[in-house]
Design a protein around this motif. Structure first.
Motif, short mmCIF file in Angstrom:
data_model
loop_
_atom_site.label_atom_id
_atom_site.label_comp_id
_atom_site.label_asym_id
_atom_site.label_seq_id
_atom_site.Cartn_x
_atom_site.Cartn_y
_atom_site.Cartn_z
N LEU A 1 -9.92 6.91 7.72
CA LEU A 1 -9.15 5.77 8.21
C LEU A 1 -8.09 5.31 7.22
N THR A 2 -8.44 5.17 5.96
CA THR A 2 -7.47 4.74 4.96
C THR A 2 -6.97 5.90 4.11
N ALA A 3 -7.89 6.86 3.81
CA ALA A 3 -7.55 7.90 2.85
C ALA A 3 -6.53 8.90 3.39
N VAL A 4 -6.63 9.22 4.67
CA VAL A 4 -5.75 10.25 5.23
C VAL A 4 -4.31 9.72 5.39
N PRO A 5 -4.10 8.51 5.94
CA PRO A 5 -2.74 7.98 5.91
C PRO A 5 -2.23 7.85 4.47
N ALA A 6 -3.08 7.41 3.54
CA ALA A 6 -2.64 7.24 2.15
C ALA A 6 -2.16 8.57 1.58
N ILE B 1 1.25 6.63 3.62
CA ILE B 1 1.29 5.53 4.59
C ILE B 1 0.27 4.44 4.20
N PRO B 2 0.77 3.30 3.69
CA PRO B 2 -0.13 2.17 3.41
C PRO B 2 -0.34 1.40 4.72
N ILE B 3 -1.54 1.50 5.32
CA ILE B 3 -1.67 1.10 6.74
C ILE B 3 -1.55 -0.40 7.01
N LEU C 1 -3.87 10.40 14.28
CA LEU C 1 -2.57 9.90 14.76
C LEU C 1 -2.39 8.47 14.24
N VAL C 2 -1.26 8.20 13.60
CA VAL C 2 -0.96 6.86 13.12
C VAL C 2 0.34 6.41 13.76
N VAL C 3 0.32 5.22 14.36
CA VAL C 3 1.51 4.70 15.04
C VAL C 3 1.81 3.30 14.51
N GLY C 4 3.05 3.08 14.07
CA GLY C 4 3.41 1.74 13.61
C GLY C 4 4.51 1.82 12.57
N HIS C 5 5.08 0.66 12.27
CA HIS C 5 6.24 0.65 11.35
C HIS C 5 5.87 1.08 9.93
N ILE D 1 9.53 7.42 1.79
CA ILE D 1 9.67 7.18 0.35
C ILE D 1 8.40 7.61 -0.39
N LEU D 2 7.26 7.21 0.15
CA LEU D 2 6.01 7.37 -0.61
C LEU D 2 5.42 8.77 -0.55
#
Ligand SMILES: C[S@@+](CC[C@H](N)C(=O)[O-])C[C@H]1O[C@@H](n2cnc3c(N)ncnc32)[C@H](O)[C@@H]1O
Length: 242
Positions: free
Chosen positions: A112-117, A121-123, A219-223, A230-231
């Motif tokens: 949930l947090t590690a894969v976007p990171a 992606i800081p969720i 899948l991550v959706v959002g601004h 950048i990150l």
């Protein structure tokens, strides 16, 4: 404690917890998920019996844990990510509790947090998202299927687990429910592993762009996804670290 329900983390073997590794190194029986890093399986003592969960029903896994624990074996049930986040750890804990077997739940670093990171992606980046909606893209019972109309109305970041096979259906449902087609989206496959793949695209085209990615994927959706431009860029320090 006879049984440890241990979170293995999202894929990178370095992301297991200290307590998880301690129980793993002291176990007699290791019952593990298919996708757990092979390096972690090697951390169990040479004498330990290793059993893959693949192909076993949930009832058989529960019985296995109870039976080995009754034989006074130290059992580790090593599960991807965190044991209680879409991981059926609750079912295993209930089976052990009902059998009167002492157990310990060792939380894991969840996808949930590690894969976007891992994709930059800081969720919950401040001012971009003050809410996360976490959804299972696939469930075994239609009764629990997500209400995509209600989800499309939620502000903040949407994270969909187990949605790769239904990406087209899921994004179509979100768009039909009024979600902005230009909302930034990403699919991260095999996050935190050496073969991680990230595809970024607006919601309207993400399904088509990501359909060939291998599982497991998020899948991550959002601004917040736009920050990954950048990150997620290669950085000299990160390169030197590897
Ligand atoms: C059954 S759920 C288990 C989740 C796990 N308990 C956790 O806390 O991360 C499996 C789903 O998690 C997501 N997932 C797990 N590991 C992943 C990874 N390394 N990269 C991308 N997605 C992952 C995928 O959506 C996959 O279909």
């Amino acid at each position: 404690v006879n049984v440890g329900l241990v979170g293995a983390g999202p894929g990178d073997p370095g992301l297991i917890t200290v307590r998880g590794l301690e129980l793993l190194r002291a176990c007699d029986v290791l019952v593990h998920d298919r996708l757990v890093a092979p390096e972690l399986l090697d951390e169990a003592p040479p004498h330990a019996v290793r059993v893959s969960r693949e192909g076993l029903s949930q009832e058989s896994v529960n019985d296995l844990l109870v039976d080995y624990a009754r034989l006074r074996q130290r059992v580790v049930r090593l599960k991807g990510g965190d044991p209680f986040l879409f991981g059926r750890g609750g079912e295993e804990a209930l089976a052990l509790a009902r059998a009167g077997i002492p157990f310990e739940v060792v939380p894991g670093v969840s996808a949930l947090t590690a894969v976007p990171a891992a994709a930059g992606i800081p969720i919950t980046h401040r001012r971009l998202a003050a809410q996360i909606t976490v959804v299972a893209g696939r469930t075994e019972h239609a009764d629990f299927d997500a209400d995509w109309h209600a989800i499309a109305d939620q502000p903040g970041t949407l994270v969909v687990f187990m949605g790769l096979a239904r990406l087209g259906e899921i994004t179509a449902a979100l768009l039909e429910a009024g979600k902005d087609p230009d909302t930034p989206a990403a699919v991260i496959a095999r996050g935190t592993r050496p073969d991680q793949h990230v595809v970024r695209a607006p919601l309207r085209s993400i399904a088509q762009r990501a359909e060939r990615l291998p599982p497991p994927a998020l899948l991550v959706v959002g601004h917040v996804v736009s920050l990954s431009e950048i990150l997620d860029a290669p950085r000299p320090a990160a390169a030197a670290h590897r």
